[in-house]
Motif scaffolding. Structure first.
Motif, PDB file in Angstrom:
ATOM      1  N   SER A 251      13.073   7.397  -9.021  1.00  0.00           N
ATOM      2  CA  SER A 251      12.695   8.383  -8.010  1.00  0.00           C
ATOM      3  C   SER A 251      12.126   9.635  -8.657  1.00  0.00           C
ATOM      4  O   SER A 251      11.155  10.218  -8.161  1.00  0.00           O
ATOM      5  N   LEU A 252      12.729  10.037  -9.774  1.00  0.00           N
ATOM      6  CA  LEU A 252      12.223  11.217 -10.470  1.00  0.00           C
ATOM      7  C   LEU A 252      10.803  10.971 -10.968  1.00  0.00           C
ATOM      8  O   LEU A 252       9.924  11.836 -10.830  1.00  0.00           O
ATOM      9  N   TYR A 253      10.561   9.785 -11.560  1.00  0.00           N
ATOM     10  CA  TYR A 253       9.206   9.479 -12.048  1.00  0.00           C
ATOM     11  C   TYR A 253       8.190   9.523 -10.907  1.00  0.00           C
ATOM     12  O   TYR A 253       7.066  10.009 -11.077  1.00  0.00           O
ATOM     13  N   ASN A 254       8.581   9.002  -9.747  1.00  0.00           N
ATOM     14  CA  ASN A 254       7.668   9.038  -8.595  1.00  0.00           C
ATOM     15  C   ASN A 254       7.377  10.479  -8.175  1.00  0.00           C
ATOM     16  O   ASN A 254       6.240  10.827  -7.840  1.00  0.00           O
ATOM     17  N   LYS A 255       8.414  11.312  -8.189  1.00  0.00           N
ATOM     18  CA  LYS A 255       8.228  12.714  -7.828  1.00  0.00           C
ATOM     19  C   LYS A 255       7.326  13.420  -8.831  1.00  0.00           C
ATOM     20  O   LYS A 255       6.476  14.248  -8.464  1.00  0.00           O
ATOM     21  N   LEU A 256       7.495  13.105 -10.116  1.00  0.00           N
ATOM     22  CA  LEU A 256       6.669  13.735 -11.147  1.00  0.00           C
ATOM     23  C   LEU A 256       5.197  13.403 -10.940  1.00  0.00           C
ATOM     24  O   LEU A 256       4.321  14.263 -11.092  1.00  0.00           O
ATOM     25  N   ARG A 257       4.940  12.125 -10.614  1.00  0.00           N
ATOM     26  CA  ARG A 257       3.547  11.730 -10.351  1.00  0.00           C
ATOM     27  C   ARG A 257       3.033  12.397  -9.083  1.00  0.00           C
ATOM     28  O   ARG A 257       1.892  12.855  -9.014  1.00  0.00           O
ATOM     29  N   GLU A 258       3.877  12.461  -8.055  1.00  0.00           N
ATOM     30  CA  GLU A 258       3.473  13.039  -6.776  1.00  0.00           C
ATOM     31  C   GLU A 258       3.092  14.510  -6.910  1.00  0.00           C
ATOM     32  O   GLU A 258       2.117  14.961  -6.311  1.00  0.00           O
ATOM     33  N   TYR A 259       3.861  15.231  -7.707  1.00  0.00           N
ATOM     34  CA  TYR A 259       3.616  16.668  -7.853  1.00  0.00           C
ATOM     35  C   TYR A 259       2.758  17.016  -9.065  1.00  0.00           C
ATOM     36  O   TYR A 259       2.539  18.184  -9.363  1.00  0.00           O
ATOM     37  N   GLY A 260       2.289  15.990  -9.781  1.00  0.00           N
ATOM     38  CA  GLY A 260       1.396  16.247 -10.912  1.00  0.00           C
ATOM     39  C   GLY A 260       2.059  16.968 -12.061  1.00  0.00           C
ATOM     40  O   GLY A 260       1.426  17.764 -12.757  1.00  0.00           O
ATOM     41  N   ILE A 261       3.324  16.679 -12.294  1.00  0.00           N
ATOM     42  CA  ILE A 261       4.050  17.303 -13.400  1.00  0.00           C
ATOM     43  C   ILE A 261       3.956  16.384 -14.604  1.00  0.00           C
ATOM     44  O   ILE A 261       4.544  15.307 -14.643  1.00  0.00           O
ATOM     45  N   ASP A 262       3.196  16.798 -15.606  1.00  0.00           N
ATOM     46  CA  ASP A 262       2.970  15.981 -16.792  1.00  0.00           C
ATOM     47  C   ASP A 262       4.017  16.263 -17.849  1.00  0.00           C
ATOM     48  O   ASP A 262       4.684  17.295 -17.838  1.00  0.00           O
ATOM     49  N   ARG A 263       4.119  15.377 -18.826  1.00  0.00           N
ATOM     50  CA  ARG A 263       5.041  15.584 -19.937  1.00  0.00           C
ATOM     51  C   ARG A 263       4.712  16.857 -20.709  1.00  0.00           C
ATOM     52  O   ARG A 263       5.590  17.524 -21.234  1.00  0.00           O
TER      53      ARG A 263
END
Length: 481
Positions: free
Chosen positions: A456-468
């Motif tokens: 779920s966190l990975y999906n949220k990161l992609r959704e909000y455009g938060i890169d490594r």
């Protein structure tokens, strides 16, 4: 002053079991005994017994002698029971600063205007610093001329130097800055990125007796250890490859003044040991040299990480923390001082218009409300960037909601459902960024903090455009206001 029957305190021994708390009380004593009469302070233990009071506060209490530790309401308020409600009691209960309902302290015979918690090494409130209203005593002394123009300002104004705010949180910061400025003790500034730590350090320097001496800033996290040591302590010719001549270090350059060590938590344990020796001995040794040089420098350090947590994790030396955190000062994030946002917006707007040679512009009420409701994970620096970008990229006499479209910090103006949905997304994104920062960029730990699955966190990161690349260094904005 040491009042009768009160135990003496020192960094090694004192009225408290906790050494950090004893060191903080001792530092407050050293500076409070030399403050103007208008500053009247008392330190209380958890049972409201007076641990320390400076001379003006004790004079205000009529200088009663006592053979036992005195209760504050007995000595200062001349009562047999404590005032209710009591700001000191509230501060002990909540671990947060508390003020009298009437800012003048008129509701309390003792004249308490504000109580500020003093934390132990375990982050527990075991003592409270109390400010008394001078009008309850021998009268209000004039503010002395410190030779820095109108930097101090007058009580009730919404700025101190370049710091701006009228919220309770910022008024408390202003008061603590005035209190610590004349001390020679080290100051540790803690707060999120973008809360203005460098500006606070500069204000402390300008209010101090060292104001006419250098104020030197170095970002400890931006330099490798070898270069950081050379920059701070200097080096002699031939000390390392490329050292074609000797160089004075920043500690030597700041002699007589103040040095600000930003992002101190990002230094190595080996460097921390060398810095500890400088603080203990008051001398430096240039790289490649066998000779030591005496320096007279006040050290102010800053971190956006919790140094006590770093100490527990063995990532920061405990003895160095004690040296740096003699006078700790926490800066509130912008979301905890939202009433200051209109002041800051108008200030940054006027500043940006002058810089870009534009006529002074205004912000519509709807746009101001949107700015005030935004989450601001980058705090004051992010707000400043948003205002400047809008000034540069738009025209017209006013900035409206549409002028801020596309800026991630702001929820759009529009119908209630749209605003609510956008605000929820922005709040969720801000919490994810905060969790990543708390977890040091570790996504597994961040998911645990958020109580969601890693997927779920990975999906949220992609959704909000938060890169490594944003974790954890780019989560915040540079520290200044």
């Amino acid at each position: 002053m040491e009042t009768a029957g009160f135990p003496k305190a020192s960094p090694a021994s004192g009225p408290f079991v906790d050494e950090v708390l004893n060191a903080r009380v001792e530092a407050l004593k050293l500076l409070a005994d030399h403050l103007p009469d208008r500053v009247r302070v008392v330190v209380l233990g958890p049972d409201l017994r007076i641990v320390y009071s400076n001379e003006p506060a004790w004079t205000q209490a009529a200088g009663c002698d006592t053979e036992r530790p005195a209760l504050c309401y007995e000595i200062i308020g001349r009562r047999v029971v404590r005032c209710a409600p009591c700001p000191a009691v509230q501060s002990f209960a909540t671990g947060e600063a508390a003020s009298a309902p009437d800012a003048s302290g008129a509701d309390f015979p003792c004249g308490i205007s504000r109580a500020v918690p003093l934390k132990s090494s375990h982050n527990e409130t075991q003592s409270v610093l109390v400010f008394l209203n001078p009008q309850k005593g021998a009268g209000k002394a004039p503010i002395p001329n410190r030779g820095v123009g109108d930097l101090e300002g007058r009580e009730g104004e919404d700025r101190l130097g370049e710091l701006i705010g009228r919220s309770l949180a910022m008024r408390q910061v202003f008061e603590m800055i005035r209190l610590v400025a004349d001390s020679q003790a080290t100051v540790l500034l803690q707060g999120e990125s973008g809360t203005g730590k460098e500006l606070v350090a500069k204000t402390i320097h300008r209010l101090s007796a060292r104001c006419d001496r250098p104020f030197v800033v170095i970002d400890c996290g931006s330099l490798p250890e070898a270069l950081l040591e050379s920059e701070l302590f200097g080096h002699v010719r031939g000390a390392f490859t490329g050292a074609v001549s000797s160089k004075r270090g920043l500690f030597e350059e700041a002699d007589g003044g103040t040095i600000f060590l930003d992002e101190i938590a990002d230094t190595s344990l080996q460097f921390q040991a060398k810095l500890l020796r400088v603080l203990q001995e008051g001398e430096i040794k240039p790289v490649g040299s066998s000779q030591r040089i005496k320096v007279d420098v006040r050290v102010i350090s800053a971190s956006n990480k919790d140094l006590l947590e770093q100490v527990k994790a063995k990532a920061f030396r405990q003895d160095l923390y004690y040296r740096l955190a003699v006078l700790p000062l926490s800066l509130p994030p912008l979301r905890e001082r939202r009433e200051d946002i209109p002041l800051l917006v108008r200030h940054f707007l006027a500043m940006s218009c002058r810089r870009h040679r534009q006529p002074i512009r205004a912000v519509t009420p709807e746009a101001m409300q949107a700015l005030a409701n935004a989450p601001w994970p980058g705090n004051v620096r992010e707000l400043q960037h948003v205002i400047e970008r809008a000034v540069v990229t738009t025209g017209g006499p006013e900035l409206t909601c549409k002028d801020f479209v596309g800026l991630a910090a702001l929820p759009p103006c529009g119908d209630l459902r749209t605003v609510s949905r956008s605000a929820a997304r922005q709040a969720e994104r801000a919490r994810i960024l905060q969790a990543l920062q708390e977890a040091g960029g570790n996504r597994v730990k961040a998911a645990r903090l958020l109580k969601i699955s890693r997927a779920s966190l990975y999906n949220k990161l992609r959704e909000y455009g938060i890169d490594r690349e944003q974790e954890p260094r780019r989560i915040g904005i540079a520290d200044s206001q």
